[in-house]
Design an enzyme around this catalytic site. Sequence first.
Site, PDB file in Angstrom:
ATOM      1  CG  ASP A   1       3.782  -7.086   7.244  1.00  0.00           C
ATOM      2  OD1 ASP A   1       3.264  -6.470   6.300  1.00  0.00           O
ATOM      3  OD2 ASP A   1       3.132  -7.751   8.070  1.00  0.00           O
TER       4      ASP A   1
ATOM      5  CB  THR B   1       3.487   0.282   7.358  1.00  0.00           C
ATOM      6  OG1 THR B   1       2.133   0.176   7.821  1.00  0.00           O
ATOM      7  CG2 THR B   1       4.400   0.023   8.538  1.00  0.00           C
TER       8      THR B   1
ATOM      9  CG  ASP C   1       2.212  -3.166  11.260  1.00  0.00           C
ATOM     10  OD1 ASP C   1       3.072  -2.688  10.503  1.00  0.00           O
ATOM     11  OD2 ASP C   1       1.271  -3.861  10.834  1.00  0.00           O
TER      12      ASP C   1
ATOM     13  NE  ARG D   1       0.690 -17.823  -2.777  1.00  0.00           N
ATOM     14  CZ  ARG D   1      -0.118 -17.973  -1.726  1.00  0.00           C
ATOM     15  NH1 ARG D   1       0.258 -17.557  -0.531  1.00  0.00           N
ATOM     16  NH2 ARG D   1      -1.296 -18.528  -1.874  1.00  0.00           N
TER      17      ARG D   1
ATOM     18  N   GLY E   1       0.831  -1.216   0.000  1.00  0.00           N
ATOM     19  CA  GLY E   1       0.000   0.000   0.000  1.00  0.00           C
ATOM     20  C   GLY E   1       0.860   1.257   0.000  1.00  0.00           C
TER      21      GLY E   1
ATOM     22  NE  ARG F   1      -1.094  -4.740   8.247  1.00  0.00           N
ATOM     23  CZ  ARG F   1      -0.109  -5.487   7.820  1.00  0.00           C
ATOM     24  NH1 ARG F   1      -0.324  -6.364   6.866  1.00  0.00           N
ATOM     25  NH2 ARG F   1       1.095  -5.371   8.311  1.00  0.00           N
TER      26      ARG F   1
ATOM     27  NE  ARG G   1     -27.001  12.596  15.404  1.00  0.00           N
ATOM     28  CZ  ARG G   1     -27.170  13.165  14.225  1.00  0.00           C
ATOM     29  NH1 ARG G   1     -26.153  13.697  13.591  1.00  0.00           N
ATOM     30  NH2 ARG G   1     -28.365  13.211  13.680  1.00  0.00           N
TER      31      ARG G   1
ATOM     32  CG  ASP H   1      -0.904  -0.320   9.221  1.00  0.00           C
ATOM     33  OD1 ASP H   1      -1.735   0.593   9.085  1.00  0.00           O
ATOM     34  OD2 ASP H   1      -0.844  -1.311   8.472  1.00  0.00           O
TER      35      ASP H   1
HETATM   36  O1  F6P Z   1      -1.083  -1.450   5.888  1.00  0.00           O
HETATM   37  C1  F6P Z   1      -1.601  -0.213   5.528  1.00  0.00           C
HETATM   38  C2  F6P Z   1      -3.084  -0.272   5.386  1.00  0.00           C
HETATM   39  O2  F6P Z   1      -3.527   1.015   5.043  1.00  0.00           O
HETATM   40  C3  F6P Z   1      -3.840  -0.850   6.580  1.00  0.00           C
HETATM   41  O3  F6P Z   1      -3.941   0.068   7.633  1.00  0.00           O
HETATM   42  C4  F6P Z   1      -5.133  -1.266   5.927  1.00  0.00           C
HETATM   43  O4  F6P Z   1      -5.754  -2.311   6.641  1.00  0.00           O
HETATM   44  C5  F6P Z   1      -4.686  -1.757   4.590  1.00  0.00           C
HETATM   45  O5  F6P Z   1      -3.452  -1.134   4.313  1.00  0.00           O
HETATM   46  C6  F6P Z   1      -5.657  -1.449   3.474  1.00  0.00           C
HETATM   47  O6  F6P Z   1      -5.169  -1.993   2.295  1.00  0.00           O
HETATM   48  P1  F6P Z   1      -5.782  -1.752   0.849  1.00  0.00           P
HETATM   49  O7  F6P Z   1      -4.935  -0.730   0.183  1.00  0.00           O
HETATM   50  O8  F6P Z   1      -5.638  -3.085   0.197  1.00  0.00           O
HETATM   51  O9  F6P Z   1      -7.201  -1.319   0.997  1.00  0.00           O
END
Ligand code: F6P
Length: 386
Positions: free
Chosen positions: A129, A151, A155, A93, A25, A197, A188, A153
């Site tokens: 990763d 990333t 992570d 793959r 991504g 993730r 609300r 994330d």
């Molecule tokens: O790993 C980065 C991320 O943006 C995550 O936070 C999210 O779950 C995922 O990629 C979304 O991926 P895609 O681009 O396949 O929608």
Amino acid sequence: MVRRSETKRRLISRPKRIGVVTGGGDCPGLNAVIRAVVLGGINRGWQVFGIERGFEGLLYENRIHSLNRQNVRGIIHTGGTILGTTNRGNPFRFKMVEGGHTREVDLSDKVVAEFKRRRFDALVVIGGDGTLRIASDLAQLGIPVIGVPKTIDNDLAATELTFGFNTAVTTATDAIDKLHATAESHERIMVVEVMGRYSGWIALYSGVAGGADVILLPEIPFTFESIVRKIESRWQSHRNFAIVVAAEGARPVGGDFFFKHKEAGKEPRLGGIAEYVAEELGRLTPYETRSLVLGHLQRGGMPSTSDRLLATRLGAAAVRAIELGERNCMVAYQSARIVTVPLERAVREMKTVPLDSDIILSAKELGISFGEEAPGEKERRRNKRK
Ligand code: F6P
């Protein structure tokens, strides 16, 4: 006749040819890394080649281009990647469509052959990763790889920080700030879903910075009893609205993750937790609820200043590592310095939020709820079911 040692010397001293590729991504700061790799390489007299659309670029003609200063001018502040990317280009793959059917084939040999044919000395792989795991497998087949972690994330265990994270947190915090006004006006509960993730870094940082009342993390399974308790306490103290930040990987105690899309052989796509939580809260409380998913907004936009700096430092360090003869490693941020770690080790572990971290502790001290199961709650639930 040229002696063998002379040939070897010439080979060693010839200007290097390196490839750079972005996979998985996209993420704010990718262009800053590419720029640093290109300028770092060119300033050493090397040739730098951009490979388009992830590893796929090594499988097709016309997808590899020599990059010069002009190509990376004015991109340090831009989002996305000038090379393009995909999270479907795993050469081990590779999906081929034949006669209306899709089948997976191993094209890794082709990738290695193309790398050698181009006489590349090293490949800089900028990825998360998944991409770095593929890079590590390619390294086993003889491609000298330098990984650069990316990333939103945050992570990856081998690096304390990834570029893109700060920008994503800023975007999410900005959204939470905006939600406050509308939540308060309508009295609300607003439930906002953020990315990350299976780790809760984005939810935790944006939730704390945005003044959320409840933060739901993958690391802390939640119960509705606990969330409702916090929400009721807000209304009791005449704060008649609530903001809930839910990581896309959050889940109830004993429950599963929420997936938008699950297909064999593909990375499942998380999503749907905010809608579920909002619906349940609407049922369990007398208050109106709304949910929203921030989604890919968090991956877009200009990289923040700190992400540009981190991306630039990592890109420059990747080139330095090649010069120093390092191979099959990943550049990483540790204790405010850029270091290299073995690639194989770097892709082994995921980094989740430690439950004893000071930010979790501080958030709790300030009254933020993580929807944690309270002592005795399990017992009460069990008795209720009887
Ligand atoms: O790993 C980065 C991320 O943006 C995550 O936070 C999210 O779950 C995922 O990629 C979304 O991926 P895609 O681009 O396949 O929608």
